[in-house]
Design a protein around this motif. Sequence first.
Motif, PDB file in Angstrom:
ATOM      1  N   LEU A  98       0.052   5.452  -9.623  1.00  0.00           N
ATOM      2  CA  LEU A  98       1.310   4.735  -9.399  1.00  0.00           C
ATOM      3  C   LEU A  98       1.388   4.189  -7.969  1.00  0.00           C
ATOM      4  N   LEU A  99       0.927   4.976  -7.011  1.00  0.00           N
ATOM      5  CA  LEU A  99       0.902   4.498  -5.626  1.00  0.00           C
ATOM      6  C   LEU A  99      -0.059   3.321  -5.477  1.00  0.00           C
ATOM      7  N   ARG A 100      -1.183   3.363  -6.160  1.00  0.00           N
ATOM      8  CA  ARG A 100      -2.131   2.248  -6.095  1.00  0.00           C
ATOM      9  C   ARG A 100      -1.543   0.979  -6.705  1.00  0.00           C
ATOM     10  N   VAL A 101      -0.803   1.116  -7.799  1.00  0.00           N
ATOM     11  CA  VAL A 101      -0.154  -0.049  -8.409  1.00  0.00           C
ATOM     12  C   VAL A 101       0.881  -0.622  -7.434  1.00  0.00           C
ATOM     13  N   ALA A 102       1.659   0.258  -6.818  1.00  0.00           N
ATOM     14  CA  ALA A 102       2.641  -0.197  -5.828  1.00  0.00           C
ATOM     15  C   ALA A 102       1.930  -0.858  -4.642  1.00  0.00           C
ATOM     16  N   TYR A 103       0.825  -0.291  -4.218  1.00  0.00           N
ATOM     17  CA  TYR A 103       0.043  -0.844  -3.113  1.00  0.00           C
ATOM     18  C   TYR A 103      -0.398  -2.274  -3.429  1.00  0.00           C
ATOM     19  N   ILE A 104      -0.919  -2.473  -4.631  1.00  0.00           N
ATOM     20  CA  ILE A 104      -1.367  -3.806  -5.040  1.00  0.00           C
ATOM     21  C   ILE A 104      -0.193  -4.783  -5.032  1.00  0.00           C
ATOM     22  N   ALA A 105       0.935  -4.368  -5.591  1.00  0.00           N
ATOM     23  CA  ALA A 105       2.113  -5.237  -5.617  1.00  0.00           C
ATOM     24  C   ALA A 105       2.559  -5.594  -4.197  1.00  0.00           C
ATOM     25  N   MET A 106       2.528  -4.619  -3.298  1.00  0.00           N
ATOM     26  CA  MET A 106       2.946  -4.878  -1.917  1.00  0.00           C
ATOM     27  C   MET A 106       1.927  -5.738  -1.178  1.00  0.00           C
ATOM     28  N   TYR A 107       0.668  -5.566  -1.499  1.00  0.00           N
ATOM     29  CA  TYR A 107      -0.367  -6.400  -0.866  1.00  0.00           C
ATOM     30  C   TYR A 107      -0.198  -7.855  -1.293  1.00  0.00           C
ATOM     31  N   VAL A 108      -0.084  -8.073  -2.595  1.00  0.00           N
ATOM     32  CA  VAL A 108       0.080  -9.435  -3.108  1.00  0.00           C
ATOM     33  C   VAL A 108       1.397 -10.039  -2.612  1.00  0.00           C
ATOM     34  N   GLY A 109       2.435  -9.204  -2.529  1.00  0.00           N
ATOM     35  CA  GLY A 109       3.744  -9.665  -2.077  1.00  0.00           C
ATOM     36  C   GLY A 109       3.892  -9.785  -0.572  1.00  0.00           C
ATOM     37  N   ASP A 110       2.833  -9.530   0.189  1.00  0.00           N
ATOM     38  CA  ASP A 110       2.817  -9.683   1.645  1.00  0.00           C
ATOM     39  C   ASP A 110       3.818  -8.762   2.336  1.00  0.00           C
ATOM     40  N   MET A 111       3.853  -7.515   1.923  1.00  0.00           N
ATOM     41  CA  MET A 111       4.707  -6.502   2.549  1.00  0.00           C
ATOM     42  C   MET A 111       3.811  -5.530   3.314  1.00  0.00           C
ATOM     43  N   ALA A 112       3.310  -5.960   4.457  1.00  0.00           N
ATOM     44  CA  ALA A 112       2.251  -5.256   5.169  1.00  0.00           C
ATOM     45  C   ALA A 112       2.629  -3.832   5.583  1.00  0.00           C
ATOM     46  N   THR A 113       3.789  -3.640   6.181  1.00  0.00           N
ATOM     47  CA  THR A 113       4.156  -2.311   6.663  1.00  0.00           C
ATOM     48  C   THR A 113       4.350  -1.352   5.503  1.00  0.00           C
ATOM     49  N   ALA A 114       5.089  -1.771   4.495  1.00  0.00           N
ATOM     50  CA  ALA A 114       5.296  -0.920   3.312  1.00  0.00           C
ATOM     51  C   ALA A 114       3.962  -0.621   2.632  1.00  0.00           C
ATOM     52  N   ARG A 115       3.106  -1.620   2.578  1.00  0.00           N
ATOM     53  CA  ARG A 115       1.782  -1.440   1.970  1.00  0.00           C
ATOM     54  C   ARG A 115       1.004  -0.356   2.705  1.00  0.00           C
ATOM     55  N   SER A 116       1.031  -0.371   4.024  1.00  0.00           N
ATOM     56  CA  SER A 116       0.309   0.627   4.813  1.00  0.00           C
ATOM     57  C   SER A 116       0.867   2.027   4.588  1.00  0.00           C
ATOM     58  N   ILE A 117       2.172   2.125   4.452  1.00  0.00           N
ATOM     59  CA  ILE A 117       2.801   3.427   4.182  1.00  0.00           C
ATOM     60  C   ILE A 117       2.369   3.941   2.819  1.00  0.00           C
ATOM     61  N   VAL A 118       2.370   3.067   1.826  1.00  0.00           N
ATOM     62  CA  VAL A 118       1.958   3.461   0.471  1.00  0.00           C
ATOM     63  C   VAL A 118       0.475   3.815   0.450  1.00  0.00           C
ATOM     64  N   TRP A 119      -0.336   3.071   1.192  1.00  0.00           N
ATOM     65  CA  TRP A 119      -1.763   3.391   1.275  1.00  0.00           C
ATOM     66  C   TRP A 119      -1.965   4.799   1.835  1.00  0.00           C
ATOM     67  N   THR A 120      -1.223   5.116   2.904  1.00  0.00           N
ATOM     68  CA  THR A 120      -1.318   6.442   3.520  1.00  0.00           C
ATOM     69  C   THR A 120      -0.872   7.523   2.543  1.00  0.00           C
ATOM     70  N   ALA A 121       0.206   7.274   1.820  1.00  0.00           N
ATOM     71  CA  ALA A 121       0.669   8.244   0.820  1.00  0.00           C
ATOM     72  C   ALA A 121      -0.400   8.458  -0.251  1.00  0.00           C
ATOM     73  N   GLY A 122      -1.051   7.382  -0.681  1.00  0.00           N
ATOM     74  CA  GLY A 122      -2.121   7.500  -1.668  1.00  0.00           C
ATOM     75  C   GLY A 122      -3.280   8.326  -1.148  1.00  0.00           C
ATOM     76  N   LEU A 123      -3.639   8.126   0.109  1.00  0.00           N
ATOM     77  CA  LEU A 123      -4.711   8.918   0.714  1.00  0.00           C
ATOM     78  C   LEU A 123      -4.337  10.393   0.749  1.00  0.00           C
ATOM     79  N   LEU A 124      -3.102  10.689   1.133  1.00  0.00           N
ATOM     80  CA  LEU A 124      -2.658  12.089   1.189  1.00  0.00           C
ATOM     81  C   LEU A 124      -2.638  12.725  -0.206  1.00  0.00           C
ATOM     82  N   VAL A 125      -2.205  11.971  -1.203  1.00  0.00           N
ATOM     83  CA  VAL A 125      -2.229  12.484  -2.584  1.00  0.00           C
ATOM     84  C   VAL A 125      -3.669  12.738  -3.015  1.00  0.00           C
ATOM     85  N   ASN A 126      -4.569  11.851  -2.652  1.00  0.00           N
ATOM     86  CA  ASN A 126      -5.978  12.031  -3.000  1.00  0.00           C
ATOM     87  C   ASN A 126      -6.546  13.291  -2.343  1.00  0.00           C
TER      88      ASN A 126
END
Length: 135
Positions: A98-126
């Motif tokens: 789910l975090l990866r799907v959100a990450y993709i949506a934020m990347y395509v939608g040009d939401m850089a800061t939110a994307r980085s936060i979601v990426w970090t959350a995904g790494l921590l979950v991993n």
Amino acid sequence: MNTTLHAARFTAAYWCVLIAALLPVLCAVLAKRGSFRRADNGNPRAWLERQTGWRARANAAQANSFESLPFFIGAVVIAHQLAAPQTGLDMLALGYVLLRVAYIAMYVGDMATARSIVWTAGLLVNIAILFVGYR
């Protein structure tokens, strides 16, 4: 001698691996949707290099999705080998997807800061997936 057969279960976490493996394909479809022509298939990388805006970001999300995949697959396999509690592992794997799907949506939608936060959350979950079976 007891010769019990052990059947492997395809867990929800394993289904999440399949979904995560298909996410780069989703990104490629997004990048090419509506603009990619049959003639572009002769050299699709050159076509992608010419893209800008959301198409270029969808392609970048594809690359990042491929980059994050080995760690996720490895973490899920290791957690299974360590006999991690299945429900917890399944929930973490679903959360990662789910975090990866959100990450993709934020990347395509040009939401850089939110994307980085979601990426970090995904790494921590991993990382949590990797250690969920640790005793």
